[in-house]
Design an enzyme around this catalytic site. Structure first.
Site, PDB file in Angstrom:
ATOM      1  N   ARG A  14       0.841  -1.207   0.000  1.00 12.93           N
ATOM      2  CA  ARG A  14       0.000   0.000   0.000  1.00 12.93           C
ATOM      3  C   ARG A  14       0.877   1.260   0.000  1.00 12.93           C
ATOM      4  NH1 ARG A  14      -0.451   4.668   2.622  1.00 12.93           N
ATOM      5  NH2 ARG A  14      -0.031   3.589   4.571  1.00 12.93           N
ATOM      6  N   ASP A  15       1.528   1.532   1.110  1.00 15.41           N
ATOM      7  CA  ASP A  15       2.321   2.768   1.211  1.00 15.41           C
ATOM      8  C   ASP A  15       3.445   2.738   0.182  1.00 15.41           C
ATOM      9  OD1 ASP A  15       3.126   5.195   2.197  1.00 15.41           O
ATOM     10  OD2 ASP A  15       3.589   4.501   4.206  1.00 15.41           O
ATOM     11  N   HIS A 207       6.009   4.401  12.575  1.00 18.58           N
ATOM     12  CA  HIS A 207       5.969   4.339  11.103  1.00 18.58           C
ATOM     13  C   HIS A 207       6.962   5.388  10.596  1.00 18.58           C
ATOM     14  CE1 HIS A 207       3.425   4.007   7.272  1.00 18.58           C
ATOM     15  NE2 HIS A 207       4.020   5.166   7.064  1.00 18.58           N
ATOM     16  N   HIS A 209       9.521   6.889   7.857  1.00 15.66           N
ATOM     17  CA  HIS A 209      10.085   6.925   6.497  1.00 15.66           C
ATOM     18  C   HIS A 209      11.581   7.205   6.643  1.00 15.66           C
ATOM     19  CE1 HIS A 209       6.465   6.736   3.864  1.00 15.66           C
ATOM     20  NE2 HIS A 209       5.888   6.916   5.043  1.00 15.66           N
ATOM     21  N   CYS A 240       4.592   9.141   0.091  1.00 11.19           N
ATOM     22  CA  CYS A 240       3.190   9.548   0.043  1.00 11.19           C
ATOM     23  C   CYS A 240       3.021  10.535  -1.110  1.00 11.19           C
ATOM     24  CB  CYS A 240       2.789  10.206   1.369  1.00 11.19           C
ATOM     25  SG  CYS A 240       1.128  10.885   1.339  1.00 11.19           S
TER      26      CYS A 240
HETATM   27  C1  LIG Z   1     -10.243  11.457   1.199  1.00 11.97           C
HETATM   28  C2  LIG Z   1     -10.815  11.673  -0.178  1.00 11.97           C
HETATM   29  C3  LIG Z   1     -11.606  10.481  -0.620  1.00 11.97           C
HETATM   30  C4  LIG Z   1     -11.762  12.876  -0.071  1.00 11.97           C
HETATM   31  O1  LIG Z   1     -12.260  13.197  -1.318  1.00 11.97           O
HETATM   32  P1  LIG Z   1     -12.390  14.707  -1.801  1.00 11.97           P
HETATM   33  O2  LIG Z   1     -11.104  15.041  -2.448  1.00 11.97           O
HETATM   34  O3  LIG Z   1     -12.796  15.581  -0.668  1.00 11.97           O
HETATM   35  O4  LIG Z   1     -13.522  14.712  -2.835  1.00 11.97           O
HETATM   36  P2  LIG Z   1     -15.005  14.102  -2.792  1.00 11.97           P
HETATM   37  O5  LIG Z   1     -15.374  13.500  -1.460  1.00 11.97           O
HETATM   38  O6  LIG Z   1     -15.867  15.189  -3.298  1.00 11.97           O
HETATM   39  O7  LIG Z   1     -14.836  12.955  -3.871  1.00 11.97           O
HETATM   40  C5  LIG Z   1     -14.191  13.192  -5.119  1.00 11.97           C
HETATM   41  C6  LIG Z   1     -14.425  11.986  -5.991  1.00 11.97           C
HETATM   42  O8  LIG Z   1     -13.849  10.836  -5.379  1.00 11.97           O
HETATM   43  C7  LIG Z   1     -14.871   9.873  -5.094  1.00 11.97           C
HETATM   44  N1  LIG Z   1     -14.578   9.271  -3.816  1.00 11.97           N
HETATM   45  C8  LIG Z   1     -14.619   9.810  -2.603  1.00 11.97           C
HETATM   46  N2  LIG Z   1     -14.249   8.933  -1.695  1.00 11.97           N
HETATM   47  C9  LIG Z   1     -13.965   7.784  -2.350  1.00 11.97           C
HETATM   48  C10 LIG Z   1     -13.525   6.529  -1.926  1.00 11.97           C
HETATM   49  N3  LIG Z   1     -13.287   6.255  -0.658  1.00 11.97           N
HETATM   50  N4  LIG Z   1     -13.313   5.595  -2.861  1.00 11.97           N
HETATM   51  C11 LIG Z   1     -13.527   5.843  -4.171  1.00 11.97           C
HETATM   52  N5  LIG Z   1     -13.952   7.044  -4.622  1.00 11.97           N
HETATM   53  C12 LIG Z   1     -14.161   7.995  -3.696  1.00 11.97           C
HETATM   54  C13 LIG Z   1     -16.167  10.661  -5.076  1.00 11.97           C
HETATM   55  O9  LIG Z   1     -17.269   9.832  -5.331  1.00 11.97           O
HETATM   56  C14 LIG Z   1     -15.907  11.663  -6.155  1.00 11.97           C
HETATM   57  O10 LIG Z   1     -16.051  11.023  -7.419  1.00 11.97           O
HETATM   58  P3  LIG Z   1     -16.600  11.827  -8.706  1.00 11.97           P
HETATM   59  O11 LIG Z   1     -17.956  12.342  -8.295  1.00 11.97           O
HETATM   60  O12 LIG Z   1     -15.609  12.932  -8.948  1.00 11.97           O
HETATM   61  O13 LIG Z   1     -16.635  10.791  -9.789  1.00 11.97           O
HETATM   62  C15 LIG Z   1      -9.713  11.979  -1.203  1.00 11.97           C
HETATM   63  O14 LIG Z   1      -9.145  13.203  -0.908  1.00 11.97           O
HETATM   64  C16 LIG Z   1      -8.643  10.910  -1.268  1.00 11.97           C
HETATM   65  O15 LIG Z   1      -8.894   9.771  -1.657  1.00 11.97           O
HETATM   66  N6  LIG Z   1      -7.385  11.267  -0.948  1.00 11.97           N
HETATM   67  C17 LIG Z   1      -6.243  10.362  -1.092  1.00 11.97           C
HETATM   68  C18 LIG Z   1      -5.695  10.080   0.250  1.00 11.97           C
HETATM   69  C19 LIG Z   1      -4.593   9.046   0.172  1.00 11.97           C
HETATM   70  O16 LIG Z   1      -4.812   7.913  -0.208  1.00 11.97           O
HETATM   71  N7  LIG Z   1      -3.361   9.457   0.560  1.00 11.97           N
HETATM   72  C20 LIG Z   1      -2.253   8.535   0.672  1.00 11.97           C
HETATM   73  C21 LIG Z   1      -2.427   7.626   1.844  1.00 11.97           C
HETATM   74  S1  LIG Z   1      -2.113   8.410   3.433  1.00 11.97           S
HETATM   75  C22 LIG Z   1      -0.441   8.134   3.675  1.00 11.97           C
HETATM   76  O17 LIG Z   1       0.231   7.671   2.804  1.00 11.97           O
HETATM   77  C23 LIG Z   1       0.154   8.409   5.024  1.00 11.97           C
HETATM   78  C24 LIG Z   1       0.354   7.153   5.870  1.00 11.97           C
HETATM   79  C25 LIG Z   1      -0.984   6.520   6.235  1.00 11.97           C
HETATM   80  O18 LIG Z   1       1.089   6.171   5.157  1.00 11.97           O
HETATM   81  C26 LIG Z   1       1.106   7.491   7.175  1.00 11.97           C
HETATM   82  C27 LIG Z   1       2.308   8.407   6.988  1.00 11.97           C
HETATM   83  O19 LIG Z   1       3.317   7.995   6.434  1.00 11.97           O
HETATM   84  O20 LIG Z   1       2.160   9.549   7.381  1.00 11.97           O
END
Ligand SMILES: CC(C)(COP(=O)([O-])OP(=O)([O-])OC[C@H]1O[C@@H](n2cnc3c(N)ncnc32)[C@H](O)[C@@H]1OP(=O)([O-])[O-])[C@@H](O)C(=O)NCCC(=O)NCCSC(=O)C[C@@](C)(O)CC(=O)[O-]
Length: 304
Positions: A14-15, A207, A209, A240
């Site tokens: 995933r990450d 966690h 990096h 990320c």
């Molecule tokens: C959080 C949201 C969903 C908010 O989403 P949003 O940007 O606020 O927009 P929305 O809620 O208006 O949705 C936009 C579009 O996405 C769809 N949508 C909405 N939700 C979903 C969902 N769950 N699955 C599938 N589709 C989804 C939704 O239906 C819509 O589709 P459209 O109408 O444009 O066709 C978005 O901003 C997002 O997915 N962000 C990506 C976050 C991410 O994955 N980041 C990387 C992981 S975190 C990380 O790596 C850190 C970690 C954990 O490892 C720890 C560390 O190292 O710090």
């Protein structure tokens, strides 16, 4: 004092893969996860149900979950940001573990999940409550615990507040993420000590990096104050998409090499792990970032 055993949470599928620019074939993801479980990893984060437009690399997570060979006793959590993600996760094959994620930095929260920290906690509390109703275990992440790519320094009090909020909503474990790998051991220890005042240290995971090469030192620093769960990524994959310049997590091979040398059990077979990382890196067309994996490969090349 060091423990006799620790638990490793493999986040490479995933990450690690979420940040890859090119398409990683489904078969390569499945083969990686199966090789990691065969190597003895007890927890393998297998995907994310996030917006596919934001993180295209995770768009096939349901297909990945359907294709992996589930090993008894191994857990395969997936990332879930909202109720839509929870619905998709519960419709996928065999999800009984999810991870929700928040940040200790407002700007990172906005960039990563498009809402404030307070809004995210409100949203995640609902996700956690519904997941628990369905018997799904929930892990919580806090990003930017030692620094933010946009704001710089992050107050430890903020990390404590967010970790405590995730624990209060029922997360069984809180993973403290040094998203951009800027932390150093003394600060990492201070941060964990502060969080442990609000959430028992047994429920904390680290966690780190490895952007600045500090991850192993940070692990050792917090291992010595009671943390026994560590996230890591095979071959040091990752970063990320919303943390520009950040490198991958600490490489699982490097962590296992250190633990083996210290006589601390992880249950992971280093050689099988190395080969799992190597196979994926061959697909990606680059060598593993793990120093231990490279050294072991060189030794083999010399007939060692
Ligand atoms: C959080 C949201 C969903 C908010 O989403 P949003 O940007 O606020 O927009 P929305 O809620 O208006 O949705 C936009 C579009 O996405 C769809 N949508 C909405 N939700 C979903 C969902 N769950 N699955 C599938 N589709 C989804 C939704 O239906 C819509 O589709 P459209 O109408 O444009 O066709 C978005 O901003 C997002 O997915 N962000 C990506 C976050 C991410 O994955 N980041 C990387 C992981 S975190 C990380 O790596 C850190 C970690 C954990 O490892 C720890 C560390 O190292 O710090």
């Amino acid at each position: 004092m060091s423990p006799d055993a620790v638990r490793l949470v493999e986040v490479g599928p995933r990450d690690g893969l979420q940040n890859e620019a090119g398409v990683v074939p489904l078969a390569a993801k499945v083969a990686l996860i199966d090789a990691l479980s065969a190597a003895g990893l007890p927890v393998i984060e297998a995907g994310a149900f996030v917006a596919p437009g934001r993180v295209p690399q995770m768009a096939d997570s349901a297909a990945v979950l359907a294709a992996i060979h589930r090993r008894a006793g191994v857990r395969y959590p997936v990332l879930v940001p909202n109720l839509k993600g929870l619905k998709a996760a519960t419709e996928a094959v065999g999800v009984d573990d999810i991870a929700v994620f928040a940040a200790a930095s407002e700007t990172f929260s906005k960039k990563n999940i498009n809402c404030s920290i307070a809004e995210s906690l409100e949203r995640l509390a609902e996700v956690a409550a519904r997941a628990k109703d369905r018997g799904i275990a929930v892990r919580g992440y806090v990003s930017c615990v030692l620094g933010c790519p946009y704001e710089g320094a992050v107050a430890i009090d903020r990390v404590v507040e967010v970790a405590a909020a995730l624990a209060a909503m029922g997360c069984h474990e809180i993973s403290l993420g040094d998203t951009i790998g800027v932390g150093t051991p003394r600060r990492a220890r201070e941060m964990v000590q502060a969080v442990a005042g609000a959430v028992p240290v047994q429920r904390l995971a680290a966690h780190f990096h490895d952007t600045y090469g500090q991850a192993l030192a940070n692990i050792l620093a917090v291992l010595e104050i009671g943390v026994t769960t560590f996230d890591c990524s095979v071959a040091g994959l990752g970063g990320c998409p919303y943390a520009p310049g950040a490198s991958g997590n600490v490489a699982t091979e490097d962590v296992v090499y250190m633990l083996d040398g210290m006589g601390i059990a992880s249950g992971v077979d280093l050689e099988k792990l190395r080969l799992a990382g190597l196979a994926l890196c061959q697909t990606l067309g680059r060598p593993p970032a793990s120093r231990a994996a490279r050294a072991l490969a060189a030794r083999k090349g010399r007939g060692g």
